[in-house]
Design an enzyme around this catalytic site. Structure first.
Site, PDB file in Angstrom:
ATOM      1  N   TYR A 261      -1.801  -1.153  10.317  1.00 18.24           N
ATOM      2  CA  TYR A 261      -1.366  -1.377   9.104  1.00 18.24           C
ATOM      3  C   TYR A 261      -1.275  -1.002   8.080  1.00 18.24           C
ATOM      4  O   TYR A 261      -0.139  -1.999   7.271  1.00 18.24           O
ATOM      5  CB  TYR A 261      -2.944  -0.757   8.909  1.00 18.24           C
TER       6      TYR A 261
ATOM      7  N   SER B  21       0.922  -1.650  -0.064  1.00 16.58           N
ATOM      8  CA  SER B  21      -0.222   0.241   0.348  1.00 16.58           C
ATOM      9  C   SER B  21       0.538   1.094  -0.380  1.00 16.58           C
ATOM     10  O   SER B  21       1.812   1.306   0.495  1.00 16.58           O
ATOM     11  CB  SER B  21      -0.791   0.138   1.236  1.00 16.58           C
TER      12      SER B  21
HETATM   13  N1  LIG Z   1      -9.272  -0.192  -1.540  1.00 15.16           N
HETATM   14  C1  LIG Z   1      -7.692   0.803  -1.136  1.00 15.16           C
HETATM   15  O1  LIG Z   1      -7.636   1.577  -1.223  1.00 15.16           O
HETATM   16  C2  LIG Z   1      -6.087  -0.092  -0.707  1.00 15.16           C
HETATM   17  C3  LIG Z   1      -5.007   0.255  -0.876  1.00 15.16           C
HETATM   18  C4  LIG Z   1      -4.068   0.395  -0.727  1.00 15.16           C
HETATM   19  C5  LIG Z   1      -4.187  -1.556  -0.556  1.00 15.16           C
HETATM   20  N2  LIG Z   1      -5.005  -2.086  -0.940  1.00 15.16           N
HETATM   21  C6  LIG Z   1      -4.593  -3.823  -0.389  1.00 15.16           C
HETATM   22  O2  LIG Z   1      -5.258  -4.388  -1.462  1.00 15.16           O
HETATM   23  C7  LIG Z   1      -5.483  -5.116  -1.176  1.00 15.16           C
HETATM   24  C8  LIG Z   1      -6.819  -5.779  -1.851  1.00 15.16           C
HETATM   25  O3  LIG Z   1      -7.547  -4.684  -0.933  1.00 15.16           O
HETATM   26  P1  LIG Z   1      -8.992  -4.051  -1.433  1.00 15.16           P
HETATM   27  O4  LIG Z   1      -9.223  -2.668  -1.553  1.00 15.16           O
HETATM   28  O5  LIG Z   1      -9.442  -5.224  -2.679  1.00 15.16           O
HETATM   29  O6  LIG Z   1     -10.112  -4.731   0.237  1.00 15.16           O
HETATM   30  P2  LIG Z   1     -11.449  -6.137  -0.335  1.00 15.16           P
HETATM   31  O7  LIG Z   1     -12.293  -5.567  -0.988  1.00 15.16           O
HETATM   32  O8  LIG Z   1     -12.023  -6.089   1.183  1.00 15.16           O
HETATM   33  O9  LIG Z   1     -10.873  -7.381  -0.676  1.00 15.16           O
HETATM   34  C9  LIG Z   1     -10.097  -7.990   0.796  1.00 15.16           C
HETATM   35  C10 LIG Z   1      -9.922  -9.604   0.114  1.00 15.16           C
HETATM   36  O10 LIG Z   1      -8.880  -9.425   1.135  1.00 15.16           O
HETATM   37  C11 LIG Z   1      -9.461 -11.530   1.050  1.00 15.16           C
HETATM   38  N3  LIG Z   1      -9.446 -11.482   2.506  1.00 15.16           N
HETATM   39  C12 LIG Z   1      -8.924 -11.007   3.937  1.00 15.16           C
HETATM   40  N4  LIG Z   1      -9.132 -11.862   4.572  1.00 15.16           N
HETATM   41  C13 LIG Z   1      -8.585 -13.002   4.190  1.00 15.16           C
HETATM   42  C14 LIG Z   1      -7.954 -14.213   4.866  1.00 15.16           C
HETATM   43  N5  LIG Z   1      -8.465 -13.838   6.335  1.00 15.16           N
HETATM   44  N6  LIG Z   1      -8.675 -14.840   4.370  1.00 15.16           N
HETATM   45  C15 LIG Z   1      -8.551 -14.989   2.826  1.00 15.16           C
HETATM   46  N7  LIG Z   1      -8.735 -14.047   2.045  1.00 15.16           N
HETATM   47  C16 LIG Z   1      -9.498 -12.993   2.528  1.00 15.16           C
HETATM   48  C17 LIG Z   1     -10.632 -11.112   0.672  1.00 15.16           C
HETATM   49  O11 LIG Z   1     -11.680 -12.445   0.945  1.00 15.16           O
HETATM   50  P3  LIG Z   1     -12.616 -13.126   1.367  1.00 15.16           P
HETATM   51  O12 LIG Z   1     -13.731 -11.592   2.465  1.00 15.16           O
HETATM   52  O13 LIG Z   1     -13.432 -14.258   0.626  1.00 15.16           O
HETATM   53  O14 LIG Z   1     -12.025 -13.825   2.668  1.00 15.16           O
HETATM   54  C18 LIG Z   1     -10.715  -9.922   0.168  1.00 15.16           C
HETATM   55  O15 LIG Z   1     -11.103 -10.647  -1.591  1.00 15.16           O
HETATM   56  C19 LIG Z   1      -5.433  -5.039   0.257  1.00 15.16           C
HETATM   57  O16 LIG Z   1      -3.798  -6.117   0.487  1.00 15.16           O
HETATM   58  C20 LIG Z   1      -5.193  -3.548   0.998  1.00 15.16           C
HETATM   59  O17 LIG Z   1      -4.407  -3.671   1.597  1.00 15.16           O
HETATM   60  C21 LIG Z   1      -6.412  -1.637  -0.903  1.00 15.16           C
END
Ligand SMILES: NC(=O)c1ccc[n+]([C@@H]2O[C@H](COP(=O)([O-])OP(=O)(O)OC[C@H]3O[C@@H](n4cnc5c(N)ncnc54)[C@H](OP(=O)(O)O)[C@@H]3O)[C@@H](O)[C@H]2O)c1
Length: 247
Positions: free
Chosen positions: A154, A141
């Site tokens: 985080y 991130s």
């Molecule tokens: N959105 C942002 O602004 C942002 C910014 C920087 C970085 N990121 C990073 O991008 C990545 C994806 O985030 P996103 O924004 O797409 O969030 P999201 O839509 O909330 O998706 C999170 C994903 O992580 C999976 N996950 C969470 N806990 C889990 C567990 N215990 N076991 C298996 N899978 C798990 C969820 O799958 P299930 O619920 O199906 O288990 C889901 O597919 C993350 O690493 C996040 O830190 C996001």
């Protein structure tokens, strides 16, 4: 097609950035394995991919559990025989300062955001070595490269992912296993829902681009890192954040 007949494993493939990347990889010809806990969401992503003629399967996996990671990884190997692209995307984003956090949340977050990257990578590297190479993309991130107000845990977990990626990249480069770290800025996924509509508007004002990313804008860079277009990139920390960390 940039990933024709490659096998891609996408953790966090059931939502947001992971789901967009799974679709992107599949459109480029990859056999895409969508991992996550939510089977309904995972199957929906798979159906979408099959709908445009792509190849995909859902494999359930709780990345907080080392045993479940091994089971899921072996299930993918059992079906596909190999993994060419590993996209470590599963993550959670708890907020809180060190005084507001508790030890259990600290351990759980590190298990999901950091240890899962370690476990999937240690399983994938021997498979990639045997195949003559591969690509690992770890999702950190912008908060892994600078501090984050009120998100101490985080930021610490995502900083660990940056450093793990750099170190892995150095050790495996000579074996044609490329490891890079993708650092999205604020992206419109369910993860951002905790901010609420007003919070999101306020956040967008702090971004030079004046808005948040769409998941597809992050997935495009994931594809670039996964394929041969990035063949001389090893251990890079790739910020895709609308300029948030540029100032
Ligand atoms: N959105 C942002 O602004 C942002 C910014 C920087 C970085 N990121 C990073 O991008 C990545 C994806 O985030 P996103 O924004 O797409 O969030 P999201 O839509 O909330 O998706 C999170 C994903 O992580 C999976 N996950 C969470 N806990 C889990 C567990 N215990 N076991 C298996 N899978 C798990 C969820 O799958 P299930 O619920 O199906 O288990 C889901 O597919 C993350 O690493 C996040 O830190 C996001």
């Amino acid at each position: 097609m940039q990933l024709k007949d490659k096998v891609a494993l996408v953790t966090g493939g059931t939502s947001g950035i992971g789901a967009a990347t799974a679709r992107r990889f599949a459109r480029e010809g990859a056999w895409t394995y969508v991992l996550g806990r939510n089977a309904q969401n995972g199957e929906a992503v798979v159906q979408e991919i099959l709908g445009f003629g792509g190849k995909a399967r859902f494999v359930s996996c709780d990345v907080a559990s080392e045993e479940d990671i091994e089971r899921a990884f072996n299930a993918v190997i059992g079906k596909a025989g190999t993994v060419d692209v590993l996209f470590n995307c599963a993550g959670v984003a708890p907020s809180g300062t060190i005084e507001e956090l508790c030890t259990d949340l600290w351990k759980k977050t590190f298990a999901i955001n950091v240890e899962s990257v370690y476990h999937f990578s240690r399983l994938a590297v021997p498979v990639m070595r045997k195949a003559g190479g591969g690509t690992i993309i770890n999702v950190s991130s912008s908060a892994g490269t600078v501090g984050a107000w009120g998100m101490h845990l985080y930021a610490a977990s995502k900083g660990a992912v940056v450093q793990l990626s750099r170190s892995m990249a150095a050790d495996y480069a000579r074996e044609n296993i490329r490891v890079n770290c993708l650092c999205p800025g604020a992206t419109l996924t369910p993860m951002m829902d905790q901010l609420g509509a007003e919070g999101m508007q306020e956040f967008a004002k702090m971004i030079p681009a004046g808005r948040m990313a769409s998941p597809d804008e992050i997935a495009n860079v994931a594809l670039f890192l996964a394929g041969d277009q990035s063949s001389f990139m090893f251990g890079s920390t790739v910020l895709v954040d609308g300029g948030f960390t540029a100032i």
